[in-house]
Design an enzyme around this catalytic site. Sequence first.
Site, PDB file in Angstrom:
ATOM      1  N   ASP A  58      -8.799   6.446   9.983  1.00 13.47           N
ATOM      2  CA  ASP A  58      -8.718   5.110   8.799  1.00 13.47           C
ATOM      3  C   ASP A  58      -9.711   4.500   8.441  1.00 13.47           C
ATOM      4  OD1 ASP A  58      -7.308   3.657   7.012  1.00 13.47           O
ATOM      5  OD2 ASP A  58      -6.832   2.219   8.128  1.00 13.47           O
ATOM      6  N   LYS A  60     -11.087   4.739   5.328  1.00 16.23           N
ATOM      7  CA  LYS A  60     -11.087   4.449   4.088  1.00 16.23           C
ATOM      8  C   LYS A  60     -12.213   4.601   3.156  1.00 16.23           C
ATOM      9  CE  LYS A  60      -7.791   0.665   4.630  1.00 16.23           C
ATOM     10  NZ  LYS A  60      -7.682   0.460   6.166  1.00 16.23           N
ATOM     11  N   PHE A  61     -12.758   5.866   3.022  1.00 17.73           N
ATOM     12  CA  PHE A  61     -14.014   6.524   2.257  1.00 17.73           C
ATOM     13  C   PHE A  61     -13.825   5.989   0.885  1.00 17.73           C
ATOM     14  CE2 PHE A  61     -14.253  10.005   5.538  1.00 17.73           C
ATOM     15  CZ  PHE A  61     -14.844   9.336   6.494  1.00 17.73           C
ATOM     16  N   ASP A  63     -16.825   5.950  -1.826  1.00 15.80           N
ATOM     17  CA  ASP A  63     -18.173   6.074  -2.347  1.00 15.80           C
ATOM     18  C   ASP A  63     -18.540   7.329  -3.190  1.00 15.80           C
ATOM     19  OD1 ASP A  63     -21.148   6.036  -1.855  1.00 15.80           O
ATOM     20  OD2 ASP A  63     -20.847   5.411   0.152  1.00 15.80           O
TER      21      ASP A  63
HETATM   22  O1  C5P Z   1      -2.161  -5.253  12.953  1.00 13.66           O
HETATM   23  P1  C5P Z   1      -1.515  -4.599  11.968  1.00 13.66           P
HETATM   24  O2  C5P Z   1      -0.052  -4.043  12.219  1.00 13.66           O
HETATM   25  O3  C5P Z   1      -1.392  -5.714  10.747  1.00 13.66           O
HETATM   26  O4  C5P Z   1      -2.262  -3.445  11.635  1.00 13.66           O
HETATM   27  C1  C5P Z   1      -2.187  -2.727  10.475  1.00 13.66           C
HETATM   28  C2  C5P Z   1      -3.358  -1.622  10.481  1.00 13.66           C
HETATM   29  O5  C5P Z   1      -3.135  -0.827   9.135  1.00 13.66           O
HETATM   30  C3  C5P Z   1      -4.804  -2.386  10.296  1.00 13.66           C
HETATM   31  O6  C5P Z   1      -5.504  -1.518  11.208  1.00 13.66           O
HETATM   32  C4  C5P Z   1      -5.215  -2.230   8.965  1.00 13.66           C
HETATM   33  O7  C5P Z   1      -6.381  -2.120   8.416  1.00 13.66           O
HETATM   34  C5  C5P Z   1      -4.557  -1.082   8.384  1.00 13.66           C
HETATM   35  N1  C5P Z   1      -3.927  -0.909   6.920  1.00 13.66           N
HETATM   36  C6  C5P Z   1      -3.306  -1.836   6.527  1.00 13.66           C
HETATM   37  N2  C5P Z   1      -3.096  -1.923   4.903  1.00 13.66           N
HETATM   38  C7  C5P Z   1      -3.426  -0.658   4.184  1.00 13.66           C
HETATM   39  C8  C5P Z   1      -4.275   0.207   5.066  1.00 13.66           C
HETATM   40  C9  C5P Z   1      -4.378   0.083   6.353  1.00 13.66           C
HETATM   41  O8  C5P Z   1      -2.857  -3.112   7.051  1.00 13.66           O
HETATM   42  N3  C5P Z   1      -3.195  -0.603   2.988  1.00 13.66           N
END
Ligand code: C5P
Length: 232
Positions: A58, A60-61, A63
């Site tokens: 994850d 999240k590219f 660019d």
């Molecule tokens: O600790 P938590 O359960 O909040 O972790 C959620 C993970 O999902 C984190 O790594 C966060 O960067 C990722 N994420 C998110 N929302 C998004 C995309 C990814 O919370 N839309």
Amino acid sequence: MPELIVSLDIAERKEAEEVVEKLGSSVMFYKVGIIPFTAFGPKIIRWLTLLGKRVFLDLKFFDIPNTVENAVKSACDMGVELLTVHILGGSNMLKTAIKARNTGNTDTKIIGVTILTSFSDNDIKEIGLYMDINNHILKLTELGYKCGIDGIVCSVHELNLLREKFRHPFLMVCPGIRIKASGDDQKRTATVSQAVSAGADYLVVGRPIIKSEDPLLVVEQIKMEMKKNEKK
Ligand code: C5P
């Protein structure tokens, strides 16, 4: 049956190893985001893969198409199962990402990030986007779908709306899952049972597991809750 992905948001090597060891065979799918990737580099992926774990990369590219194309190729070569790109990167970037994946010998699924689950309607207004979150997410998902991505990251709050239009095998990956109310940075949160009932394919859970005194117990509770709701 939806699957649980544990978000390994840890920058300390010993701590990451301890969590993965404690969770053992109960967790076979890990998300590697920018915290572990910037701390450890690609070796975290090799380490997880050698342990037989599946990996969701994850990063999240977001660019220009050429840059994303080359980064997607490298990510696919590492054998990750899911890989995120921002849909806000636009159709050229998305199509290039898919083309890059298709040229390699890989089953990596390209997953589009819509609007982060830490955003509220006020937060998106602050960056100059004036539709409400649901409409933004719908528009971004339509764009991603047209460009051929395999699924999206969204909160459980939008799932009902999206599932009607974008059916399986289009994948819905849902972070922001909470076992009980929490005061952290996530705003569009939901419980495990809400996520399962709404049709999530993957539940991504980080802090409620990795920051717990007993991560394995939390995983078992989540899995039980997933099973219970699956039968309904
Ligand atoms: O600790 P938590 O359960 O909040 O972790 C959620 C993970 O999902 C984190 O790594 C966060 O960067 C990722 N994420 C998110 N929302 C998004 C995309 C990814 O919370 N839309």
